[in-house]
Design a protein around this motif. Structure first.
Motif, mmCIF file in Angstrom:
data_model
loop_
_atom_site.group_PDB
_atom_site.id
_atom_site.type_symbol
_atom_site.label_atom_id
_atom_site.label_comp_id
_atom_site.label_asym_id
_atom_site.label_seq_id
_atom_site.Cartn_x
_atom_site.Cartn_y
_atom_site.Cartn_z
ATOM 1 N N ALA A 21 -27.280 3.093 41.667
ATOM 2 C CA ALA A 21 -25.874 2.957 42.050
ATOM 3 C C ALA A 21 -25.068 2.305 40.933
ATOM 4 O O ALA A 21 -23.960 2.742 40.625
ATOM 5 C CB ALA A 21 -25.753 2.143 43.339
ATOM 6 N N VAL A 22 -25.634 1.289 40.301
ATOM 7 C CA VAL A 22 -24.948 0.632 39.185
ATOM 8 C C VAL A 22 -24.783 1.601 38.022
ATOM 9 O O VAL A 22 -23.718 1.661 37.392
ATOM 10 C CB VAL A 22 -25.711 -0.641 38.749
ATOM 11 C CG1 VAL A 22 -25.171 -1.194 37.444
ATOM 12 C CG2 VAL A 22 -25.653 -1.688 39.847
ATOM 13 N N VAL A 23 -25.807 2.384 37.740
ATOM 14 C CA VAL A 23 -25.723 3.379 36.667
ATOM 15 C C VAL A 23 -24.626 4.387 36.964
ATOM 16 O O VAL A 23 -23.828 4.743 36.082
ATOM 17 C CB VAL A 23 -27.087 4.076 36.465
ATOM 18 C CG1 VAL A 23 -26.960 5.295 35.556
ATOM 19 C CG2 VAL A 23 -28.100 3.101 35.894
ATOM 20 N N PHE A 24 -24.548 4.861 38.205
ATOM 21 C CA PHE A 24 -23.520 5.828 38.567
ATOM 22 C C PHE A 24 -22.118 5.226 38.487
ATOM 23 O O PHE A 24 -21.167 5.902 38.105
ATOM 24 C CB PHE A 24 -23.768 6.410 39.963
ATOM 25 C CG PHE A 24 -24.739 7.556 39.966
ATOM 26 C CD1 PHE A 24 -24.418 8.748 39.340
ATOM 27 C CD2 PHE A 24 -25.956 7.450 40.595
ATOM 28 C CE1 PHE A 24 -25.296 9.808 39.333
ATOM 29 C CE2 PHE A 24 -26.847 8.502 40.605
ATOM 30 C CZ PHE A 24 -26.520 9.683 39.967
ATOM 31 N N VAL A 25 -21.972 3.962 38.841
ATOM 32 C CA VAL A 25 -20.663 3.317 38.732
ATOM 33 C C VAL A 25 -20.247 3.214 37.266
ATOM 34 O O VAL A 25 -19.095 3.489 36.911
ATOM 35 C CB VAL A 25 -20.672 1.924 39.406
ATOM 36 C CG1 VAL A 25 -19.453 1.128 39.028
ATOM 37 C CG2 VAL A 25 -20.764 2.069 40.912
ATOM 38 N N VAL A 26 -21.184 2.844 36.409
ATOM 39 C CA VAL A 26 -20.877 2.761 34.974
ATOM 40 C C VAL A 26 -20.501 4.136 34.438
ATOM 41 O O VAL A 26 -19.528 4.286 33.683
ATOM 42 C CB VAL A 26 -22.063 2.145 34.194
ATOM 43 C CG1 VAL A 26 -21.876 2.283 32.702
ATOM 44 C CG2 VAL A 26 -22.250 0.691 34.586
ATOM 45 N N LEU A 27 -21.249 5.172 34.832
ATOM 46 C CA LEU A 27 -20.914 6.533 34.411
ATOM 47 C C LEU A 27 -19.537 6.941 34.912
ATOM 48 O O LEU A 27 -18.778 7.608 34.192
ATOM 49 C CB LEU A 27 -21.964 7.519 34.914
ATOM 50 C CG LEU A 27 -23.286 7.543 34.180
ATOM 51 C CD1 LEU A 27 -24.267 8.466 34.884
ATOM 52 C CD2 LEU A 27 -23.095 7.978 32.748
ATOM 53 N N ALA A 28 -19.197 6.559 36.137
ATOM 54 C CA ALA A 28 -17.885 6.903 36.685
ATOM 55 C C ALA A 28 -16.767 6.219 35.903
ATOM 56 O O ALA A 28 -15.738 6.839 35.620
ATOM 57 C CB ALA A 28 -17.819 6.506 38.163
ATOM 58 N N VAL A 29 -16.974 4.966 35.543
ATOM 59 C CA VAL A 29 -15.949 4.249 34.784
ATOM 60 C C VAL A 29 -15.774 4.872 33.397
ATOM 61 O O VAL A 29 -14.645 5.094 32.939
ATOM 62 C CB VAL A 29 -16.311 2.741 34.679
ATOM 63 C CG1 VAL A 29 -15.424 2.030 33.683
ATOM 64 C CG2 VAL A 29 -16.224 2.088 36.051
ATOM 65 N N VAL A 30 -16.886 5.177 32.739
ATOM 66 C CA VAL A 30 -16.811 5.782 31.408
ATOM 67 C C VAL A 30 -16.157 7.166 31.492
ATOM 68 O O VAL A 30 -15.302 7.504 30.662
ATOM 69 C CB VAL A 30 -18.217 5.867 30.765
ATOM 70 C CG1 VAL A 30 -18.203 6.710 29.502
ATOM 71 C CG2 VAL A 30 -18.743 4.473 30.478
ATOM 72 N N ALA A 31 -16.545 7.953 32.485
ATOM 73 C CA ALA A 31 -15.954 9.280 32.637
ATOM 74 C C ALA A 31 -14.473 9.184 32.974
ATOM 75 O O ALA A 31 -13.665 9.982 32.492
ATOM 76 C CB ALA A 31 -16.686 10.063 33.726
ATOM 77 N N GLY A 32 -14.099 8.206 33.773
ATOM 78 C CA GLY A 32 -12.689 8.015 34.105
ATOM 79 C C GLY A 32 -11.865 7.608 32.894
ATOM 80 O O GLY A 32 -10.742 8.081 32.711
ATOM 81 N N MET A 33 -12.437 6.742 32.055
ATOM 82 C CA MET A 33 -11.722 6.326 30.852
ATOM 83 C C MET A 33 -11.606 7.471 29.845
ATOM 84 O O MET A 33 -10.649 7.539 29.081
ATOM 85 C CB MET A 33 -12.419 5.123 30.213
ATOM 86 C CG MET A 33 -12.218 3.869 31.017
ATOM 87 S SD MET A 33 -13.050 2.354 30.447
ATOM 88 C CE MET A 33 -13.482 2.611 28.796
ATOM 89 N N ALA A 34 -12.584 8.389 29.866
ATOM 90 C CA ALA A 34 -12.553 9.525 28.951
ATOM 91 C C ALA A 34 -11.660 10.642 29.477
ATOM 92 O O ALA A 34 -11.407 11.607 28.763
ATOM 93 C CB ALA A 34 -13.970 10.044 28.718
#
Length: 64
Positions: A21-34
């Motif tokens: 879940a933490v990995v997916f949240v980090v991926l979501a934040v990075v994808a959102g910033m990109a």
């Protein structure tokens, strides 16, 4: 010693769902910033699902 006693004697090991879940949240934040809003929403939905499953399983484990 029966199988149930052997299984209950093991310490709780895991945290895999919470880690994912933490990995997916980090991926979501990075994808959102990109600027990849679709991927960010999808990964955030997966993170929410994993956290919900973790909470349900934790409550069941504490009750049993």
């Amino acid at each position: 010693m029966n199988a149930l006693a052997a299984v209950s004697a093991l310490p709780l090991q895991g945290g895999g769902l919470l880690w994912l879940a933490v990995v997916f949240v980090v991926l979501a934040v990075v994808a959102g910033m990109a600027g990849f809003r679709g991927i960010a929403g999808l990964t955030m939905g997966a993170a929410r699902l994993l956290v919900l499953i973790f909470i349900v399983l934790a409550v069941i484990a504490f009750l049993v």
